[in-house]
Design an enzyme around this catalytic site. Structure first.
Site, PDB file in Angstrom:
ATOM      1  N   LEU A 239      55.446  12.175  17.193  1.00  0.00           N
ATOM      2  CA  LEU A 239      56.921  12.201  16.652  1.00  0.00           C
ATOM      3  C   LEU A 239      57.055  11.422  15.522  1.00  0.00           C
ATOM      4  O   LEU A 239      56.940  10.239  15.603  1.00  0.00           O
ATOM      5  CB  LEU A 239      57.944  11.844  17.885  1.00  0.00           C
ATOM      6  CG  LEU A 239      57.741  12.586  19.114  1.00  0.00           C
ATOM      7  CD1 LEU A 239      58.620  12.093  20.194  1.00  0.00           C
ATOM      8  CD2 LEU A 239      57.916  14.077  18.877  1.00  0.00           C
TER       9      LEU A 239
ATOM     10  N   GLY B 280      53.490   6.180  17.730  1.00  0.00           N
ATOM     11  CA  GLY B 280      52.420   7.332  17.310  1.00  0.00           C
ATOM     12  C   GLY B 280      51.212   6.968  16.659  1.00  0.00           C
ATOM     13  O   GLY B 280      50.073   7.382  16.871  1.00  0.00           O
TER      14      GLY B 280
ATOM     15  N   TYR C 159      56.013   7.733  19.315  1.00  0.00           N
ATOM     16  CA  TYR C 159      57.103   7.797  18.306  1.00  0.00           C
ATOM     17  C   TYR C 159      56.786   6.955  17.232  1.00  0.00           C
ATOM     18  O   TYR C 159      56.781   5.659  17.633  1.00  0.00           O
ATOM     19  CB  TYR C 159      58.168   7.570  19.240  1.00  0.00           C
ATOM     20  CG  TYR C 159      59.498   8.094  18.424  1.00  0.00           C
ATOM     21  CD1 TYR C 159      59.698   8.182  17.241  1.00  0.00           C
ATOM     22  CD2 TYR C 159      60.684   8.643  19.149  1.00  0.00           C
ATOM     23  CE1 TYR C 159      61.100   8.018  16.592  1.00  0.00           C
ATOM     24  CE2 TYR C 159      62.070   8.786  18.627  1.00  0.00           C
ATOM     25  CZ  TYR C 159      62.160   8.588  17.351  1.00  0.00           C
ATOM     26  OH  TYR C 159      63.045   9.130  16.720  1.00  0.00           O
ATOM     27  N   CYS C 160      56.739   7.152  16.196  1.00  0.00           N
ATOM     28  CA  CYS C 160      56.673   6.335  14.923  1.00  0.00           C
ATOM     29  C   CYS C 160      55.434   5.505  15.064  1.00  0.00           C
ATOM     30  O   CYS C 160      54.417   5.640  15.259  1.00  0.00           O
ATOM     31  CB  CYS C 160      58.201   5.597  14.994  1.00  0.00           C
ATOM     32  SG  CYS C 160      58.386   4.777  13.272  1.00  0.00           S
ATOM     33  N   ILE C 161      55.707   4.069  15.023  1.00  0.00           N
ATOM     34  CA  ILE C 161      54.688   3.195  15.192  1.00  0.00           C
ATOM     35  C   ILE C 161      53.872   3.301  16.409  1.00  0.00           C
ATOM     36  O   ILE C 161      52.785   3.090  16.608  1.00  0.00           O
ATOM     37  CB  ILE C 161      55.220   1.673  15.123  1.00  0.00           C
ATOM     38  CG1 ILE C 161      54.039   0.848  14.842  1.00  0.00           C
ATOM     39  CG2 ILE C 161      55.988   1.300  16.126  1.00  0.00           C
ATOM     40  CD1 ILE C 161      54.450  -0.746  14.547  1.00  0.00           C
TER      41      ILE C 161
END
Length: 299
Positions: free
Chosen positions: A61, A34, A30-32
């Site tokens: 994500l 990811g 998720y985000c960083i």
């Protein structure tokens, strides 16, 4: 960043496989997180380390891997601002979570600053309890070396999307070596990872991509359980590097509800038979506590 790779995803994969006695895992970032997962996938697929089969498929994500147009954050990230932040971090060893939160709020001042100033301070209204905002306000410190590496190599130099420009844990990484199936989620109103830039993943990996675009933003678009009547909608289909984001969206059917069932169906095709969940932990890796853990109970 080597430690984040080896002691983060790689260690998590090792422990998960040992507990459930599986040769492969499904990975989600998720985000960083990811961005770190994408780096890990490229590292695993380097031909010399022989670990390309560790992950069966993966999910990103609201994640950037190409930072050419990073959205509103790009307006506050420059050589001067990064150098200023590095000078601050050198005094305490990290970027404080409050500072990170203030930066994010400044990108949406109408909704995240002035809305509360007017309604709470001027009008004296009690702010409503919103679970997502409460969770989001639990800010995390960013270690100095990691934050400096991330801002410089990703935002300023955009080296993650370049073949073999970055070296992690002894290997140069290239996203184009990744061949595992990917499910990638983006959000229309996301001001942190703009969806049209997230879509660039289709041009950078060589595995099949299922791309989903949901209404709402960086958090509510992901933490988006099914409700009746539906609050949101989404588009989903195979990613296509030959199409620009708007062309891809125009070819997909808009569906009411959350993207979660689409993801579950995608995962189901890549999983084995359903079984009862295994016991949490193992003799080698004992469970630390019953759910929901201890951190959420701290005051």
């Amino acid at each position: 960043m080597d430690d984040y790779l080896t002691l983060g995803p790689l260690k998590a994969f090792e422990v998960a496989r040992a507990i459930v006695k599986s040769k492969q895992v499904h990975a989600v970032g998720y985000c960083i997180g990811g961005t770190l997962l994408a780096s890990t996938m490229a590292w695993l697929n380097h031909p010399e380390n022989g670990k390309g089969d560790t992950v069966r498929d993966w999910t990103l994500l609201v994640t950037l891997v190409d930072f050419e147009r990073p959205g509103e954050l790009g307006s506050v990230i420059s050589e001067d601002s990064v150098k200023y932040l590095e000078d601050q971090m050198s005094q305490q060893g990290y970027m404080d979570g409050i500072q990170m939160g203030n930066t994010m709020r400044s990108l949406r001042p109408d909704g995240l600053i002035w809305h509360y100033f007017i309604n709470n301070y001027l009008f004296g209204k009690q702010p409503p309890s919103i679970d997502l905002l409460f969770w989001n306000d639990d800010a995390t410190r960013m270690p100095e070396k990691m934050q400096s590496f991330y801002l410089r190599e990703c935002y300023l130099n955009n080296r993650l999307c370049l073949p073999d420009e970055l070296e992690l844990a002894g290997y140069p990484i290239d996203l184009r070596r990744i061949k595992q199936p990917l499910y990638c989620v983006s959000a229309v109103q996301d001001h942190i990872t703009p969806w049209k830039q997230v879509y660039r993943i289709n041009n950078l990996v060589n595995g099949p991509v299922r791309f989903a675009l949901t209404t709402s933003g960086h958090i509510a678009g992901v933490v988006n359980p099914p409700v009746d009547p539906p609050k949101r909608s989404f588009w989903a289909g195979n990613g296509d590097a030959s199409l620009d984001p708007e062309e891809w969206q125009a070819k997909q059917k808009r569906q009411l509800g959350t993207w979660w069932p689409d993801w579950i169906e995608w995962l189901g095709k890549r999983c084995g038979e359903s079984v009862n969940p295994p016991r949490i932990g193992s003799s080698e890796y004992p469970a630390l506590a019953d759910a929901p853990g201890t951190y959420v109970l701290e005051t």
